[in-house]
Design a protein around this motif. Structure first.
Motif, PDB file in Angstrom:
ATOM      1  N   ASN A  31      -8.516   9.410   6.586  1.00 30.51           N
ATOM      2  CA  ASN A  31      -7.446   8.423   6.416  1.00 30.51           C
ATOM      3  C   ASN A  31      -7.407   7.355   7.505  1.00 30.51           C
ATOM      4  O   ASN A  31      -6.535   6.487   7.463  1.00 30.51           O
ATOM      5  CB  ASN A  31      -6.082   9.129   6.371  1.00 30.51           C
ATOM      6  CG  ASN A  31      -5.959  10.071   5.191  1.00 30.51           C
ATOM      7  OD1 ASN A  31      -6.402   9.757   4.089  1.00 30.51           O
ATOM      8  ND2 ASN A  31      -5.372  11.243   5.426  1.00 30.51           N
ATOM      9  N   GLU A  32      -8.315   7.417   8.480  1.00 25.50           N
ATOM     10  CA  GLU A  32      -8.253   6.470   9.590  1.00 25.50           C
ATOM     11  C   GLU A  32      -9.629   5.895   9.893  1.00 25.50           C
ATOM     12  O   GLU A  32     -10.649   6.573   9.752  1.00 25.50           O
ATOM     13  CB  GLU A  32      -7.692   7.140  10.844  1.00 25.50           C
ATOM     14  CG  GLU A  32      -6.236   7.550  10.738  1.00 25.50           C
ATOM     15  CD  GLU A  32      -5.744   8.174  12.030  1.00 25.50           C
ATOM     16  OE1 GLU A  32      -4.943   7.529  12.730  1.00 25.50           O
ATOM     17  OE2 GLU A  32      -6.174   9.304  12.341  1.00 25.50           O
ATOM     18  N   GLY A  72      -5.363   2.562   8.782  1.00 29.00           N
ATOM     19  CA  GLY A  72      -5.002   3.953   8.545  1.00 29.00           C
ATOM     20  C   GLY A  72      -3.958   4.122   7.462  1.00 29.00           C
ATOM     21  O   GLY A  72      -3.130   3.233   7.232  1.00 29.00           O
ATOM     22  N   GLN A  73      -4.018   5.270   6.790  1.00 27.07           N
ATOM     23  CA  GLN A  73      -3.017   5.668   5.807  1.00 27.07           C
ATOM     24  C   GLN A  73      -2.308   6.917   6.316  1.00 27.07           C
ATOM     25  O   GLN A  73      -2.950   7.860   6.790  1.00 27.07           O
ATOM     26  CB  GLN A  73      -3.659   5.944   4.450  1.00 27.07           C
ATOM     27  CG  GLN A  73      -4.176   4.705   3.747  1.00 27.07           C
ATOM     28  CD  GLN A  73      -4.680   5.008   2.345  1.00 27.07           C
ATOM     29  OE1 GLN A  73      -4.934   6.163   2.001  1.00 27.07           O
ATOM     30  NE2 GLN A  73      -4.826   3.977   1.532  1.00 27.07           N
ATOM     31  N   HIS A  74      -0.960   6.917   6.198  1.00 24.16           N
ATOM     32  CA  HIS A  74      -0.155   8.012   6.722  1.00 24.16           C
ATOM     33  C   HIS A  74       0.903   8.406   5.695  1.00 24.16           C
ATOM     34  O   HIS A  74       1.066   7.744   4.670  1.00 24.16           O
ATOM     35  CB  HIS A  74       0.509   7.595   8.044  1.00 24.16           C
ATOM     36  CG  HIS A  74      -0.468   7.111   9.082  1.00 24.16           C
ATOM     37  ND1 HIS A  74      -1.119   7.956   9.948  1.00 24.16           N
ATOM     38  CD2 HIS A  74      -0.918   5.853   9.366  1.00 24.16           C
ATOM     39  CE1 HIS A  74      -1.915   7.255  10.739  1.00 24.16           C
ATOM     40  NE2 HIS A  74      -1.811   5.975  10.405  1.00 24.16           N
ATOM     41  N   LEU A  75       1.633   9.480   6.000  1.00 26.18           N
ATOM     42  CA  LEU A  75       2.722   9.968   5.143  1.00 26.18           C
ATOM     43  C   LEU A  75       2.232  10.177   3.713  1.00 26.18           C
ATOM     44  O   LEU A  75       2.768   9.622   2.751  1.00 26.18           O
ATOM     45  CB  LEU A  75       3.908   8.995   5.171  1.00 26.18           C
ATOM     46  CG  LEU A  75       4.510   8.689   6.550  1.00 26.18           C
ATOM     47  CD1 LEU A  75       5.662   7.705   6.417  1.00 26.18           C
ATOM     48  CD2 LEU A  75       4.963   9.967   7.226  1.00 26.18           C
ATOM     49  N   ASP A  76       1.178  10.964   3.591  1.00 27.19           N
ATOM     50  CA  ASP A  76       0.602  11.286   2.281  1.00 27.19           C
ATOM     51  C   ASP A  76       0.163  10.041   1.516  1.00 27.19           C
ATOM     52  O   ASP A  76       0.288   9.961   0.285  1.00 27.19           O
ATOM     53  CB  ASP A  76       1.606  12.082   1.437  1.00 27.19           C
ATOM     54  CG  ASP A  76       1.913  13.450   2.035  1.00 27.19           C
ATOM     55  OD1 ASP A  76       0.996  14.041   2.643  1.00 27.19           O
ATOM     56  OD2 ASP A  76       3.067  13.907   1.906  1.00 27.19           O
ATOM     57  N   TRP A 126       4.700   0.025   3.109  1.00 28.72           N
ATOM     58  CA  TRP A 126       5.285   1.366   2.966  1.00 28.72           C
ATOM     59  C   TRP A 126       5.884   1.532   1.579  1.00 28.72           C
ATOM     60  O   TRP A 126       6.746   0.752   1.172  1.00 28.72           O
ATOM     61  CB  TRP A 126       6.354   1.578   4.032  1.00 28.72           C
ATOM     62  CG  TRP A 126       7.022   2.924   3.968  1.00 28.72           C
ATOM     63  CD1 TRP A 126       6.449   4.114   3.644  1.00 28.72           C
ATOM     64  CD2 TRP A 126       8.397   3.201   4.247  1.00 28.72           C
ATOM     65  NE1 TRP A 126       7.359   5.132   3.703  1.00 28.72           N
ATOM     66  CE2 TRP A 126       8.579   4.600   4.074  1.00 28.72           C
ATOM     67  CE3 TRP A 126       9.479   2.425   4.642  1.00 28.72           C
ATOM     68  CZ2 TRP A 126       9.806   5.225   4.260  1.00 28.72           C
ATOM     69  CZ3 TRP A 126      10.705   3.039   4.840  1.00 28.72           C
ATOM     70  CH2 TRP A 126      10.861   4.426   4.651  1.00 28.72           C
TER      71      TRP A 126
END
Length: 257
Positions: A31-32, A72-76, A126
């Motif tokens: 994801n990063e 990056g992708q975060h929080l699912d 988001w």
């Protein structure tokens, strides 16, 4: 018998360059992504068409660009974050000037010794809920001319102002009418910009309705190489350079399901 004649001057120049690019990527997980890049570029020189121009040719403009970035992708996967730090080093910057030739005023391209543009960029998107999406971006640029311009027509250090009614050329020498350029803000490059946006999707019996809103702001923009306040404009919220600020607007459009 018809007869015509023309006068011309013969000038020549040759431009060649080799550019390169290097890039290193690092992915600590799926994801990063971190990356570091170095790139060179070149804009060819050329010829000024004004007859008897004091600068018949100008040299290529070169740049070295350095960038450190993150994606990056975060929080699912609901939060996307992109950011970068950059620095551009320019040499022989191409600028347009109006000067005097043997046949009157003419526009010519001349080289400024250099410029530096460095700063950062940040972008966030988001998916807060299935219906609500929020986003924003911000950029900061420290963009200035590097080195001092030398007027080839007069030899004066700095840019000679020939249009100031308070210092006419008949009374003031070129040295007293020159404006220093080293450290001045680059033309058309604002120091700061930011924008925010939001979207809400409402489900109805006939389909969906999207409510959209956005707000943006751009810092002061210079339109002249001299750092004179009379050559700058500031944009308001949601406006374009020189326009008054506007309130954020909300709009909707129906979607068929």
């Amino acid at each position: 018998m018809p007869y015509s004649a023309s006068i011309y001057r013969e000038v020549e120049n040759a431009f060649d360059d080799i550019t390169w690019r290097g890039n290193v990527d690092h992915t600590p997980n799926d994801n990063e992504l971190w990356y570091l890049s170095a790139t060179t570029g070149s804009r060819a020189g050329g010829f000024n068409l004004g007859f008897f121009s004091t600068t018949p040719t100008y040299d290529p403009e070169d740049v070295l660009a350095l960038e450190l970035g993150y994606k990056g992708q975060h929080l699912d996967g609901t939060l996307q974050v992109n950011g970068s730090l950059y620095r551009y080093d320019y040499e022989n910057v191409h600028l347009q000037f109006v000067g005097q030739s043997a046949l009157g005023p003419s526009t010519s391209v001349r080289n400024h010794p250099g410029a530096i543009n460095q700063g950062l960029e940040l972008e966030v998107l988001w998916l807060a809920t299935n219906e609500l999406t929020l986003g924003g971006n911000y950029s900061y640029s420290d963009a200035t001319y590097d080195g001092e311009f030398v007027d080839v027509e007069t030899g004066a250090v700095g840019l000679v102002d020939n249009n100031n009614p308070f210092s006419p050329a008949t009374l003031y020498p070129a040295a007293e009418r020159s404006n220093r350029t080293d450290g001045n803000q680059l033309q058309r490059v604002p120091e700061e910009k930011w924008a925010l946006c939001g979207q809400y999707r409402l489900e109805i019996a006939q389909g969906t309705v999207d409510f959209l809103t956005s707000v943006a702001w751009t810092d002061e923009v210079r339109f002249d190489i001299t750092d004179s306040p009379s050559t700058s404009r500031t944009s308001g919220i949601g406006g374009t350079p020189g326009s008054p600020g506007r309130r954020p607007t909300t709009s909707w459009r129906p979607h068929s399901s």
